[in-house]
Write a protein that holds these residues in place. Structure first.
Motif, PDB file in Angstrom:
ATOM      1  N   LYS A  96       7.222   0.298 -14.336  1.00 44.45           N
ATOM      2  CA  LYS A  96       6.351  -0.706 -13.732  1.00 44.45           C
ATOM      3  C   LYS A  96       6.410  -0.641 -12.203  1.00 44.45           C
ATOM      4  O   LYS A  96       7.434  -0.290 -11.623  1.00 44.45           O
ATOM      5  N   SER A  97       5.338  -1.034 -11.562  1.00 45.28           N
ATOM      6  CA  SER A  97       5.292  -1.068 -10.100  1.00 45.28           C
ATOM      7  C   SER A  97       5.623  -2.448  -9.548  1.00 45.28           C
ATOM      8  O   SER A  97       5.924  -2.597  -8.364  1.00 45.28           O
ATOM      9  N   GLU A  98       5.570  -3.468 -10.418  1.00 44.10           N
ATOM     10  CA  GLU A  98       5.889  -4.823  -9.998  1.00 44.10           C
ATOM     11  C   GLU A  98       6.365  -5.633 -11.190  1.00 44.10           C
ATOM     12  O   GLU A  98       6.141  -5.268 -12.352  1.00 44.10           O
ATOM     13  N   SER A  99       7.000  -6.755 -10.904  1.00 40.93           N
ATOM     14  CA  SER A  99       7.504  -7.649 -11.938  1.00 40.93           C
ATOM     15  C   SER A  99       6.399  -8.581 -12.410  1.00 40.93           C
ATOM     16  O   SER A  99       5.558  -9.011 -11.611  1.00 40.93           O
ATOM     17  N   ALA A 115       0.835  -1.200   0.000  1.00 38.65           N
ATOM     18  CA  ALA A 115       0.000   0.000   0.000  1.00 38.65           C
ATOM     19  C   ALA A 115       0.872   1.254   0.000  1.00 38.65           C
ATOM     20  O   ALA A 115       0.578   2.229  -0.714  1.00 38.65           O
ATOM     21  N   ALA A 116       1.964   1.218   0.759  1.00 39.69           N
ATOM     22  CA  ALA A 116       2.869   2.368   0.807  1.00 39.69           C
ATOM     23  C   ALA A 116       3.587   2.555  -0.530  1.00 39.69           C
ATOM     24  O   ALA A 116       3.759   3.680  -1.009  1.00 39.69           O
ATOM     25  N   ALA A 117       3.995   1.446  -1.149  1.00 39.14           N
ATOM     26  CA  ALA A 117       4.671   1.530  -2.449  1.00 39.14           C
ATOM     27  C   ALA A 117       3.740   2.132  -3.498  1.00 39.14           C
ATOM     28  O   ALA A 117       4.164   2.944  -4.331  1.00 39.14           O
ATOM     29  N   LYS A 118       2.475   1.747  -3.460  1.00 38.42           N
ATOM     30  CA  LYS A 118       1.491   2.304  -4.392  1.00 38.42           C
ATOM     31  C   LYS A 118       1.296   3.793  -4.147  1.00 38.42           C
ATOM     32  O   LYS A 118       1.252   4.605  -5.086  1.00 38.42           O
ATOM     33  N   GLU A 119       1.205   4.155  -2.866  1.00 34.82           N
ATOM     34  CA  GLU A 119       1.001   5.564  -2.498  1.00 34.82           C
ATOM     35  C   GLU A 119       2.153   6.443  -2.980  1.00 34.82           C
ATOM     36  O   GLU A 119       1.939   7.561  -3.464  1.00 34.82           O
ATOM     37  N   HIS A 120       3.368   5.932  -2.864  1.00 34.17           N
ATOM     38  CA  HIS A 120       4.550   6.732  -3.205  1.00 34.17           C
ATOM     39  C   HIS A 120       5.040   6.493  -4.630  1.00 34.17           C
ATOM     40  O   HIS A 120       6.033   7.101  -5.054  1.00 34.17           O
ATOM     41  N   GLY A 121       4.387   5.609  -5.353  1.00 33.24           N
ATOM     42  CA  GLY A 121       4.694   5.419  -6.758  1.00 33.24           C
ATOM     43  C   GLY A 121       6.035   4.789  -7.049  1.00 33.24           C
ATOM     44  O   GLY A 121       6.719   5.192  -8.000  1.00 33.24           O
ATOM     45  N   VAL A 122       6.416   3.783  -6.243  1.00 32.14           N
ATOM     46  CA  VAL A 122       7.706   3.128  -6.460  1.00 32.14           C
ATOM     47  C   VAL A 122       7.529   1.646  -6.762  1.00 32.14           C
ATOM     48  O   VAL A 122       6.519   1.031  -6.420  1.00 32.14           O
ATOM     49  N   PHE A 123       8.527   1.085  -7.403  1.00 34.35           N
ATOM     50  CA  PHE A 123       8.572  -0.342  -7.698  1.00 34.35           C
ATOM     51  C   PHE A 123       8.947  -1.102  -6.429  1.00 34.35           C
ATOM     52  O   PHE A 123       9.777  -0.650  -5.637  1.00 34.35           O
ATOM     53  N   PHE A 124       8.355  -2.283  -6.251  1.00 35.10           N
ATOM     54  CA  PHE A 124       8.658  -3.107  -5.079  1.00 35.10           C
ATOM     55  C   PHE A 124       8.671  -4.573  -5.483  1.00 35.10           C
ATOM     56  O   PHE A 124       7.760  -5.047  -6.165  1.00 35.10           O
ATOM     57  N   ALA A 180      15.895  -3.493 -12.959  1.00 34.16           N
ATOM     58  CA  ALA A 180      16.291  -2.389 -13.829  1.00 34.16           C
ATOM     59  C   ALA A 180      15.307  -2.215 -14.982  1.00 34.16           C
ATOM     60  O   ALA A 180      14.909  -1.085 -15.312  1.00 34.16           O
ATOM     61  N   ARG A 181      14.898  -3.304 -15.596  1.00 32.51           N
ATOM     62  CA  ARG A 181      13.951  -3.222 -16.716  1.00 32.51           C
ATOM     63  C   ARG A 181      12.595  -2.684 -16.249  1.00 32.51           C
ATOM     64  O   ARG A 181      11.954  -1.883 -16.940  1.00 32.51           O
ATOM     65  N   CYS A 182      12.151  -3.161 -15.092  1.00 33.83           N
ATOM     66  CA  CYS A 182      10.860  -2.707 -14.579  1.00 33.83           C
ATOM     67  C   CYS A 182      10.893  -1.219 -14.237  1.00 33.83           C
ATOM     68  O   CYS A 182       9.945  -0.482 -14.553  1.00 33.83           O
ATOM     69  N   VAL A 183      11.967  -0.773 -13.599  1.00 35.39           N
ATOM     70  CA  VAL A 183      12.093   0.649 -13.263  1.00 35.39           C
ATOM     71  C   VAL A 183      12.174   1.477 -14.541  1.00 35.39           C
ATOM     72  O   VAL A 183      11.517   2.514 -14.670  1.00 35.39           O
ATOM     73  N   ARG A 184      12.958   1.020 -15.493  1.00 35.47           N
ATOM     74  CA  ARG A 184      13.076   1.713 -16.782  1.00 35.47           C
ATOM     75  C   ARG A 184      11.719   1.868 -17.454  1.00 35.47           C
ATOM     76  O   ARG A 184      11.402   2.931 -18.029  1.00 35.47           O
ATOM     77  N   ASP A 185      10.898   0.839 -17.363  1.00 32.92           N
ATOM     78  CA  ASP A 185       9.612   0.823 -18.055  1.00 32.92           C
ATOM     79  C   ASP A 185       8.468   1.382 -17.213  1.00 32.92           C
ATOM     80  O   ASP A 185       7.305   1.333 -17.632  1.00 32.92           O
TER      81      ASP A 185
END
Length: 366
Positions: free
Chosen positions: A329-332, A125-134, A322-327
């Motif tokens: 994405k929030s998850e693999s 929930a926190a990752a979604k709120e802050h817009g980061v990949f986890f 790296a690919r997910c962050v580049r693209d």
């Protein structure tokens, strides 16, 4: 020539697992035919600057561009860090990951990702709120052998999966360890299930949960049993059966982990209607598997596939991040949030059935 996307990593912890990750992340990606992404270590956090610098000297060739911090907070605040790798003991994962997320850092967190499902749901929930990949660092899922097993298993040539057996055990010599050792201390989430259990379970998730005929269904039942050590009360030996029979699949995984005996050599065996896949241990980083094709009880063909690469197998998960962050994405798609949630919910249920409760205050969210 298109330049690779370079992910800048901050390292949280300077323990053995962190050293494995860093050593592999710094292997030339070209040695594994990767040209689209690359990795740079930009910061290391430890309990002292001296400890962080020692780690950099030993595992990052003394690279002077890497910043050594005497705290994790320094890494989280560093503007030259895009993502953090968390390699602390799992009782600290929730706090460390939450701090990273609040600092807008992408997160790769060692397994088990948390102590329980509630902690993980809070982090997601926190990752979604802050817009980061986890992502949980289930490195086995990204290795070439694992990808090949999945491809073969879902090709249909072996038919539907029926039963899977997987074990990861190790003789830790627990009678000779201090009761404060991480594997024995309930305050550190000790025991076989959380430390070793993710590896037998990942093969069940890969072969059964992910199988197209399962249609993404959760297990229809989870049955577990534990033998606890009288030394501290953590689980010494745990076995659990996970059944998938809600949709088109009807299959079981029989999984085990022990602290007082070594694994058997065939770490995982997947039995299909028309054959078997035997994965040679260690199942966290196997280098070969053998396929037997059957007609009735007769083996009509047998082949063994071997896999070799420079490094120890930790870099493939780094490439995925790296690919997910580049693209953006929030998850693999390979090891998504649903699989980590499934893992933690299964472990919660096995602990409930086994009567293993953590001491008060150890779980940050319940």
């Amino acid at each position: 020539m298109v330049q690779p996307f370079v992910l800048r990593w901050g390292i949280i912890s300077t323990g053995r697992i962190a050293s494995c990750f860093v050593s592999d992340a710094l292997v030339d990606p070209g040695t594994r035919n990767v040209t689209d992404v690359a990795h740079k270590i930009t910061a290391v956090g430890s309990r002292s600057v001296e400890s962080a610098q020692k780690f950099i000297t030993e595992f990052a060739s003394g690279d002077r561009s890497i910043k050594a911090y005497g705290s994790y907070a320094g890494v989280f605040a560093d503007p030259n860090v895009d993502a953090v790798y968390i390699g602390t003991p799992h009782t600290f994962h929730y706090e460390n990951a939450l701090d990273a997320i609040k600092s807008k850092k992408h997160v790769l967190c060692e397994k088990p990702v948390t102590l329980n499902g509630a902690e993980l749901r809070s982090l997601l929930a926190a990752a979604k709120e802050h817009g980061v990949f986890f992502m949980e660092a289930l490195w086995t899922r990204f290795q070439p052998l694992t990808l090949e097993v999945k491809k073969l298993a879902e090709s249909g040539v072996l038919g539907a999966p029926m039963t899977l057996h997987a074990d990861l055990s190790a003789d830790f010599g627990i009678d000779k360890l201090p009761t404060t050792h991480r594997i024995l201390d309930p305050k550190l989430g000790g025991g076989a299930l959380l430390d070793l259990g993710p590896y037998p379970l990942i093969w069940a998730i890969l072969a059964l949960y992910e199988h197209p005929s399962n249609q993404g269904a959760a297990p229809s039942s989870v049955i577990g049993a534990m033998v606890k050590t009288p030394l501290t009360g953590v689980d010494r030996s745990t076995s659990f059966t996970v059944t998938f029979a809600e949709k088109g699949l009807a299959a079981q995984a029989i999984l085990s982990c022990n602290l007082n005996v070594d694994s058997f050599q065939t770490g995982a065996l997947i039995r299909y209607e028309k054959g078997t896949i035997a994965i040679k241990g260690p199942i966290y980083c196997p280098k070969s598997f053998t396929v037997k094709y059957l007609e009735g009880v007769n083996v009509t063909k047998e082949e063994t596939k071997h896999f070799e690469y420079i490094g120890s197998g930790w870099h493939f998960q780094a490439d995925e991040v790296a690919r997910c962050v580049r693209d953006g994405k929030s998850e693999s798609s390979l090891w998504g949030h649903d699989k980590s949630l499934l893992e933690m919910d299964i472990f919660d249920e096995v602990r409930r059935q086994g009567g293993y409760k953590f001491p008060p205050g150890v779980e940050k969210v319940v």
